[in-house]
Write an enzyme that holds these catalytic residues in place. Structure first.
Site, PDB file in Angstrom:
ATOM      1  CE  LYS A   1      -3.481   2.811   0.655  1.00 20.40           C
ATOM      2  NZ  LYS A   1      -4.332   3.138  -0.500  1.00 20.40           N
TER       3      LYS A   1
ATOM      4  CB  CYS B   1      -2.919   9.631  -3.838  1.00 22.32           C
ATOM      5  SG  CYS B   1      -4.388   9.407  -2.794  1.00 22.32           S
TER       6      CYS B   1
HETATM    7  O1  RRO Z   1      -5.568   5.555  -0.677  1.00 24.13           O
HETATM    8  C1  RRO Z   1      -6.211   6.047  -1.629  1.00 24.13           C
HETATM    9  O2  RRO Z   1      -7.231   6.735  -1.471  1.00 24.13           O
HETATM   10  C2  RRO Z   1      -5.784   5.829  -3.012  1.00 24.13           C
HETATM   11  C3  RRO Z   1      -4.489   5.985  -3.453  1.00 24.13           C
HETATM   12 BR1  RRO Z   1      -3.052   6.331  -2.311  1.00 24.13          BR
HETATM   13  C4  RRO Z   1      -4.194   5.899  -4.831  1.00 24.13           C
HETATM   14  O3  RRO Z   1      -3.063   6.058  -5.296  1.00 24.13           O
HETATM   15  N1  RRO Z   1      -5.220   5.643  -5.674  1.00 24.13           N
HETATM   16  C5  RRO Z   1      -6.492   5.467  -5.242  1.00 24.13           C
HETATM   17  O4  RRO Z   1      -7.392   5.222  -6.066  1.00 24.13           O
HETATM   18  N2  RRO Z   1      -6.754   5.574  -3.897  1.00 24.13           N
END
Ligand code: RRO
Length: 308
Positions: free
Chosen positions: A43, A127
């Site tokens: 993650k 993100c």
């Molecule tokens: O954690 C998120 O909300 C998230 C991330 Br870091 C990302 O790179 N892409 C996404 O769709 N959600």
């Protein structure tokens, strides 16, 4: 038949998990180690532990998913701590980094540089779900400065995770920047940011954060993902590998990404919905289609999309 190589590192197949999907906790990462995913991708990590955004923050949709997770993660130190145990599986371990500022990113990347059990950094420039923070990958100046500062010291194999682009001029501008750096790979695409899904029955949005806006993944985004893989395959230096992500459910989907120029692919929504057994199923389906079409290895397919 399905093996691939990224910047000299061998992957037993071209299939791995996408960052974000079931890869936040130690147990989830251990499960990935035991699965047929050819790598373990963590993650996205930040300097400190994060709970992430309010629930509900993920919803399966008819043809994919919407999320506004808000980078829930254990903090980068934990993903470093897990490395020696995870490496016992013998697979590449890729730590995703999504610092909330340039200096956070630099600090995390600096620390990971000294960890030999981490094979790659995937620097997340895309993100879409942090309130008040734009996606770095849509700010070309900020992207260039971050990469300049990173490669002043970075010796670790490093790639970037990009947001989807939609305009040929933007592809060219981004590729011109990326080609100036010794990147191992680009991963495209992250979810399509700030989509909105409406539930007819309740007449409401389906996730709570940001008034229901969230990143769209799954089948909805596959044509955009294929286009991004194709464009970057055309524009990037050949020593930068392309990892395709977006709407992969079957071996045929993977075959399409390979034709467009991907050397490997990542599975997000399908892995969330189906669990780790998806890797073996998709691998078998890919092997089947390669056999039907008389291809011996995926290298014979990568980038061979024909024009008409
Ligand atoms: O954690 C998120 O909300 C998230 C991330 Br870091 C990302 O790179 N892409 C996404 O769709 N959600």
């Amino acid at each position: 038949m399905l093996e691939t190589k990224i910047n000299g590192v061998n992957f037993s197949s071209c299939l791995m998990n996408a960052s974000g999907a079931r890869c936040e906790t130690y147990d989830e990462l251990i499960e990935l180690g035991k699965s047929k995913s050819s790598a373990i991708v963590s993650k996205s990590s930040t300097l400190e532990f994060r709970n992430g955004n309010e629930f509900p923050r993920y919803k399966k949709l008819p043809f994919g998913s919407i999320n506004s997770m808000g980078i829930p993660n254990l903090g980068y130190k934990k993903y470093i701590e897990f490395a020696s145990e995870l490496k016992k599986n013998g697979k590449p371990y890729i730590v995703s980094v999504s610092g909330l500022s340039e200096s956070d990113n630099i600090k995390i990347i600096k620390e990971i540089n000294s960890i030999s059990d981490i094979d790659f950094i995937e620097l997340n420039l895309s993100c879409p779900n942090i309130i008040g923070k734009p996606q770095v990958g849509y700010d070309f100046i900020q992207t260039k400065i971050l990469l300049e500062k990173t490669f002043e010291f970075n010796k670790k194999k490093l790639g970037v995770k990009l947001p989807p682009y939609f305009d040929f001029v933007h592809f060219e501008e981004v590729a011109k920047i990326l080609n100036q750096f010794p990147l191992s790979f680009v991963t495209c695409i992250n979810s399509i940011g700030n989509g909105l899904f409406v539930d007819i029955e309740s007449e409401s949005v389906v996730i709570k954060p940001k008034g229901g806006f969230g990143g769209i993944g799954g089948k909805y985004v596959k044509p955009t993902a294929l286009a991004n893989v194709r464009k970057f395959f055309e524009l990037l230096n050949k020593n930068i590998a392309i990892i395709g992500v977006g709407g992969i459910e079957t071996g045929i989907d993977v075959f399409e990404f390979l034709l467009c120029g991907a050397s490997a692919v990542q599975i997000g929504t399908t892995f969330v919905e189906e669990g780790a057994k998806c890797f073996e199923r998709i691998e078998n389906e890919l092997r089947e289609i390669l056999k039907q079409k008389n291809y011996k290895t995926i290298d014979d397919v990568i980038g061979k999309l024909k024009l008409i």
